[in-house]
Scaffold this motif. Structure first.
Motif, PDB file in Angstrom:
ATOM      1  N   GLU A 180       1.174  -1.233  -0.435  1.00  0.00           N
ATOM      2  CA  GLU A 180       0.392   0.131  -0.021  1.00  0.00           C
ATOM      3  C   GLU A 180       1.184   1.411  -0.050  1.00  0.00           C
ATOM      4  O   GLU A 180       0.401   1.920   0.645  1.00  0.00           O
ATOM      5  CB  GLU A 180      -1.008   0.020   1.244  1.00  0.00           C
ATOM      6  CG  GLU A 180      -2.092  -1.168   1.128  1.00  0.00           C
ATOM      7  CD  GLU A 180      -2.502  -1.203   0.446  1.00  0.00           C
ATOM      8  OE1 GLU A 180      -3.414  -0.280  -0.568  1.00  0.00           O
ATOM      9  OE2 GLU A 180      -3.712  -1.933   0.565  1.00  0.00           O
ATOM     10  N   PRO A 181       1.711   1.317  -0.982  1.00  0.00           N
ATOM     11  CA  PRO A 181       2.020   2.523  -0.881  1.00  0.00           C
ATOM     12  C   PRO A 181       1.926   4.052  -0.934  1.00  0.00           C
ATOM     13  O   PRO A 181       2.307   5.020  -0.561  1.00  0.00           O
ATOM     14  CB  PRO A 181       4.140   2.543  -2.171  1.00  0.00           C
ATOM     15  CG  PRO A 181       2.900   1.609  -3.581  1.00  0.00           C
ATOM     16  CD  PRO A 181       1.906   0.586  -2.289  1.00  0.00           C
ATOM     17  N   THR A 182       0.554   3.964  -1.989  1.00  0.00           N
ATOM     18  CA  THR A 182       0.082   5.578  -2.548  1.00  0.00           C
ATOM     19  C   THR A 182      -1.096   5.360  -1.009  1.00  0.00           C
ATOM     20  O   THR A 182      -1.755   6.430  -1.781  1.00  0.00           O
ATOM     21  CB  THR A 182      -0.643   5.073  -4.062  1.00  0.00           C
ATOM     22  OG1 THR A 182      -1.265   3.748  -3.939  1.00  0.00           O
ATOM     23  CG2 THR A 182       0.885   5.128  -4.780  1.00  0.00           C
ATOM     24  N   ILE A 183      -0.865   4.630   0.146  1.00  0.00           N
ATOM     25  CA  ILE A 183      -2.289   4.111   0.710  1.00  0.00           C
ATOM     26  C   ILE A 183      -2.231   6.211   1.601  1.00  0.00           C
ATOM     27  O   ILE A 183      -1.829   6.694   2.023  1.00  0.00           O
ATOM     28  CB  ILE A 183      -2.408   3.727   1.990  1.00  0.00           C
ATOM     29  CG1 ILE A 183      -3.809   3.728   2.265  1.00  0.00           C
ATOM     30  CG2 ILE A 183      -1.735   3.732   2.712  1.00  0.00           C
ATOM     31  CD1 ILE A 183      -3.617   2.607   3.868  1.00  0.00           C
ATOM     32  N   GLY A 184      -3.893   6.691   0.784  1.00  0.00           N
ATOM     33  CA  GLY A 184      -3.884   8.117   1.902  1.00  0.00           C
ATOM     34  C   GLY A 184      -2.903   9.372   1.310  1.00  0.00           C
ATOM     35  O   GLY A 184      -3.690  10.154   1.666  1.00  0.00           O
ATOM     36  N   LEU A 185      -2.898   8.880   0.084  1.00  0.00           N
ATOM     37  CA  LEU A 185      -2.066  10.122  -1.054  1.00  0.00           C
ATOM     38  C   LEU A 185      -3.067  10.502  -1.629  1.00  0.00           C
ATOM     39  O   LEU A 185      -4.326  10.611  -2.416  1.00  0.00           O
ATOM     40  CB  LEU A 185      -0.977  10.035  -1.415  1.00  0.00           C
ATOM     41  CG  LEU A 185      -0.072   8.767  -1.342  1.00  0.00           C
ATOM     42  CD1 LEU A 185       1.091   8.893  -2.003  1.00  0.00           C
ATOM     43  CD2 LEU A 185      -0.029   9.758   0.421  1.00  0.00           C
ATOM     44  N   LEU A 209       6.873  -6.952  -5.925  1.00  0.00           N
ATOM     45  CA  LEU A 209       5.749  -7.323  -5.624  1.00  0.00           C
ATOM     46  C   LEU A 209       4.876  -6.627  -4.724  1.00  0.00           C
ATOM     47  O   LEU A 209       5.076  -5.874  -3.814  1.00  0.00           O
ATOM     48  CB  LEU A 209       6.002  -8.522  -4.707  1.00  0.00           C
ATOM     49  CG  LEU A 209       4.764  -9.383  -4.281  1.00  0.00           C
ATOM     50  CD1 LEU A 209       3.855  -9.517  -5.711  1.00  0.00           C
ATOM     51  CD2 LEU A 209       5.145 -10.273  -4.069  1.00  0.00           C
ATOM     52  N   LEU A 210       3.591  -5.550  -5.375  1.00  0.00           N
ATOM     53  CA  LEU A 210       2.873  -4.939  -5.067  1.00  0.00           C
ATOM     54  C   LEU A 210       1.463  -5.141  -4.504  1.00  0.00           C
ATOM     55  O   LEU A 210       0.893  -5.958  -5.550  1.00  0.00           O
ATOM     56  CB  LEU A 210       2.900  -3.248  -6.285  1.00  0.00           C
ATOM     57  CG  LEU A 210       1.935  -2.051  -6.014  1.00  0.00           C
ATOM     58  CD1 LEU A 210       2.277  -1.605  -4.928  1.00  0.00           C
ATOM     59  CD2 LEU A 210       1.713  -1.611  -7.613  1.00  0.00           C
ATOM     60  N   THR A 211       1.158  -4.376  -3.205  1.00  0.00           N
ATOM     61  CA  THR A 211       0.515  -4.927  -3.440  1.00  0.00           C
ATOM     62  C   THR A 211      -0.818  -3.305  -2.440  1.00  0.00           C
ATOM     63  O   THR A 211      -0.441  -2.359  -2.550  1.00  0.00           O
ATOM     64  CB  THR A 211      -0.100  -5.489  -1.420  1.00  0.00           C
ATOM     65  OG1 THR A 211       0.255  -3.766  -0.785  1.00  0.00           O
ATOM     66  CG2 THR A 211       0.582  -6.605  -1.123  1.00  0.00           C
ATOM     67  N   SER A 212      -2.166  -3.472  -3.340  1.00  0.00           N
ATOM     68  CA  SER A 212      -2.754  -1.389  -3.539  1.00  0.00           C
ATOM     69  C   SER A 212      -4.642  -2.005  -3.204  1.00  0.00           C
ATOM     70  O   SER A 212      -4.589  -3.567  -4.190  1.00  0.00           O
ATOM     71  CB  SER A 212      -2.164  -0.860  -4.295  1.00  0.00           C
ATOM     72  OG  SER A 212      -2.805   0.105  -4.792  1.00  0.00           O
ATOM     73  N   HIS A 213      -5.217  -1.136  -3.101  1.00  0.00           N
ATOM     74  CA  HIS A 213      -6.145  -1.105  -3.362  1.00  0.00           C
ATOM     75  C   HIS A 213      -6.904   0.153  -3.701  1.00  0.00           C
ATOM     76  O   HIS A 213      -8.162   0.008  -4.865  1.00  0.00           O
ATOM     77  CB  HIS A 213      -7.684  -0.373  -1.434  1.00  0.00           C
ATOM     78  CG  HIS A 213      -7.152  -1.394  -0.710  1.00  0.00           C
ATOM     79  ND1 HIS A 213      -7.910  -3.070  -0.703  1.00  0.00           N
ATOM     80  CD2 HIS A 213      -6.328  -2.315   0.746  1.00  0.00           C
ATOM     81  CE1 HIS A 213      -7.157  -3.758   0.173  1.00  0.00           C
ATOM     82  NE2 HIS A 213      -6.382  -3.109   1.327  1.00  0.00           N
ATOM     83  N   TYR A 214      -6.159   0.576  -4.494  1.00  0.00           N
ATOM     84  CA  TYR A 214      -6.281   1.626  -5.887  1.00  0.00           C
ATOM     85  C   TYR A 214      -5.686   1.308  -7.007  1.00  0.00           C
ATOM     86  O   TYR A 214      -4.884   0.193  -7.097  1.00  0.00           O
ATOM     87  CB  TYR A 214      -5.743   2.880  -5.730  1.00  0.00           C
ATOM     88  CG  TYR A 214      -5.204   3.249  -4.705  1.00  0.00           C
ATOM     89  CD1 TYR A 214      -6.920   3.960  -4.536  1.00  0.00           C
ATOM     90  CD2 TYR A 214      -4.605   3.653  -3.627  1.00  0.00           C
ATOM     91  CE1 TYR A 214      -7.206   5.134  -3.116  1.00  0.00           C
ATOM     92  CE2 TYR A 214      -4.994   4.415  -1.940  1.00  0.00           C
ATOM     93  CZ  TYR A 214      -5.805   4.942  -2.142  1.00  0.00           C
ATOM     94  OH  TYR A 214      -6.192   5.874  -0.856  1.00  0.00           O
ATOM     95  N   PRO A 316     -15.930  -0.973 -14.495  1.00  0.00           N
ATOM     96  CA  PRO A 316     -14.532  -0.759 -13.610  1.00  0.00           C
ATOM     97  C   PRO A 316     -14.498  -1.949 -13.508  1.00  0.00           C
ATOM     98  O   PRO A 316     -14.444  -3.290 -12.963  1.00  0.00           O
ATOM     99  CB  PRO A 316     -15.339   0.150 -12.537  1.00  0.00           C
ATOM    100  CG  PRO A 316     -16.702   0.557 -12.829  1.00  0.00           C
ATOM    101  CD  PRO A 316     -17.535  -0.671 -13.708  1.00  0.00           C
ATOM    102  N   LEU A 317     -12.654  -2.420 -13.208  1.00  0.00           N
ATOM    103  CA  LEU A 317     -11.766  -2.926 -12.971  1.00  0.00           C
ATOM    104  C   LEU A 317     -12.347  -3.278 -11.364  1.00  0.00           C
ATOM    105  O   LEU A 317     -12.291  -4.447 -11.165  1.00  0.00           O
ATOM    106  CB  LEU A 317     -10.070  -2.543 -13.142  1.00  0.00           C
ATOM    107  CG  LEU A 317      -9.700  -3.691 -12.819  1.00  0.00           C
ATOM    108  CD1 LEU A 317      -9.242  -5.141 -13.840  1.00  0.00           C
ATOM    109  CD2 LEU A 317      -7.435  -3.334 -13.313  1.00  0.00           C
ATOM    110  N   GLU A 318     -12.123  -3.209 -10.848  1.00  0.00           N
ATOM    111  CA  GLU A 318     -12.400  -2.512  -8.795  1.00  0.00           C
ATOM    112  C   GLU A 318     -14.006  -3.696  -9.269  1.00  0.00           C
ATOM    113  O   GLU A 318     -13.892  -5.073  -8.469  1.00  0.00           O
ATOM    114  CB  GLU A 318     -12.632  -1.162  -8.256  1.00  0.00           C
ATOM    115  CG  GLU A 318     -12.141  -0.481  -7.957  1.00  0.00           C
ATOM    116  CD  GLU A 318     -11.818   0.416  -8.979  1.00  0.00           C
ATOM    117  OE1 GLU A 318     -11.320   1.675  -9.202  1.00  0.00           O
ATOM    118  OE2 GLU A 318     -12.354  -0.097 -10.147  1.00  0.00           O
ATOM    119  N   ASP A 319     -14.983  -3.672 -10.068  1.00  0.00           N
ATOM    120  CA  ASP A 319     -16.033  -4.053  -9.654  1.00  0.00           C
ATOM    121  C   ASP A 319     -15.532  -5.844 -10.078  1.00  0.00           C
ATOM    122  O   ASP A 319     -16.177  -6.863  -9.681  1.00  0.00           O
ATOM    123  CB  ASP A 319     -17.473  -4.100 -10.841  1.00  0.00           C
ATOM    124  CG  ASP A 319     -17.941  -2.880 -10.083  1.00  0.00           C
ATOM    125  OD1 ASP A 319     -17.706  -2.477  -9.003  1.00  0.00           O
ATOM    126  OD2 ASP A 319     -18.477  -2.527 -10.896  1.00  0.00           O
TER     127      ASP A 319
END
Length: 332
Positions: A180-185, A209-214, A316-319
């Motif tokens: 989550e390197p971009t969390i809250g940005l 290796l990247l984890t992210s909710h965005y 959307p990719l999220e869906d």
């Protein structure tokens, strides 16, 4: 570069009964609950790959990264990173990887970031010339030249994350774990971090290796994704295949215009000939329709009554990812 085979981590937690007597009872008879944070996870990543590691909260993403970093031991299974066993925590291994946790700080809070960089230089035994060249390059790429001597606690969240990335990359790691390197940005900071990571990966062939909710992070940086849910891997493959699954459906949005008598031209329970419809609070209709029926449904809408606006969008990719999660749960 990274090989993971049947990696499992089980956390055992004590379930205390409420109240004083519950605590006394626990001295003699304890009840424990086991949680499988990672459940026989298997995958491999080639050198230079930029892989997205996806899953809902509690899926086991951070646990897996910590096992690959040697911070926690697996209950069973094994992992190899660049030929090293992370559980042995060898100094040679620590020199080739870096871990960035978006919700944890490695910089000293009450010191300027450059002071922490000096400390890291000593820890990794970096030569002054190589350290200076690397620092100058990273600082320029991230645009934080004027912030090096500012106390870390006085930096904005985006500036702190950029400093964290510099600290992680000073020793030129071959493997980079990003949680989550971009969390809250804000949007601008997210874009700057994404562009930096993309260019850095291409230039130095660092395995990331990247984890992210965005989903913007994943779609713009990763060609391959690994999806886990409840500790189990439910997908491992090309990102385009996931996005292609959404190509079979489209989203139609429209807002009906009231008739001359003021009555709505579309009742709230109206459904298209194909697909499903939902109505938002502002009266806008949201339709999920198969791609082959888009023209027919649009004609049905326009023939029924006037609308203020009508748009056709991709799913959307999220869906699509959320649907994968639900399938993983349902499969159990």
């Amino acid at each position: 570069m990274i090989e993971v085979e049947n990696l499992t981590r089980v956390f055992r937690t004590y379930k205390k009964q409420p109240g004083f007597w519950g605590g006394v009872k626990g001295l003699f008879s304890r009840e424990f609950e086991e949680t499988r944070a990672a459940d026989q996870v298997t995958f491999s990543i080639k050198e230079g790959e930029f892989v997205g590691f996806l899953g809902p909260n509690g899926a086991g993403k951070t646990t897996t990264l910590k096992m690959l970093s040697g911070l926690i031991y697996p209950t069973s299974g094994q992992a190899r990173v660049a030929g090293f066993d992370p559980t042995r925590r060898e100094n040679e291994y620590r020199r080739i990887f870096a871990l960035v946790l978006g919700q944890k700080n490695q910089l000293w809070w009450d010191l300027p970031a450059v002071e922490s960089f000096y400390l890291l230089r000593a820890i990794y035994g970096l030569e002054q010339k190589a350290y200076k060249e690397t620092l100058d390059e990273l600082v320029t790429l991230l645009g934080v030249e004027s912030k090096l001597n500012v106390m870390v606690r006085e930096l904005s969240l985006g500036e702190r994350m950029k400093m964290e990335l510099i600290a992680a990359l000073l020793h030129r790691p071959r493997v980079l774990f990003l949680d989550e390197p971009t969390i809250g940005l804000d949007v601008i900071s997210q874009k700057a971090v994404r562009e930096f990571l993309r260019n850095y990966n291409r230039r130095y062939k660092t395995t990331i290796l990247l984890t992210s909710h965005y989903m913007a992070d994943i779609s713009q940086l990763c060609e391959r994704v690994i999806v886990i849910d409840h500790g189990k891997k439910i997908y491992d493959g090309n990102l385009d295949r996931i996005a292609g699954a959404g190509a079979r459906q489209r989203i139609i949005k429209f807002k009906p215009r009231p008739g001359l008598d003021g009555a709505p031209s579309f009742p709230s329970n109206w459904q298209p000939a194909h697909g499903t419809a939902k109505v938002a609070e502002d009266g806008e209709f949201l339709l999920h329709v198969g791609s082959e029926h888009i023209t027919e449904v649009c004609q049905q809408i326009l023939n029924r009554g006037a609308v203020d606006d009508i748009t056709i969008q991709d799913v959307p990719l999220e869906d699509i990812i959320s649907e994968l999660f639900s399938r993983g749960v349902a499969a159990k």
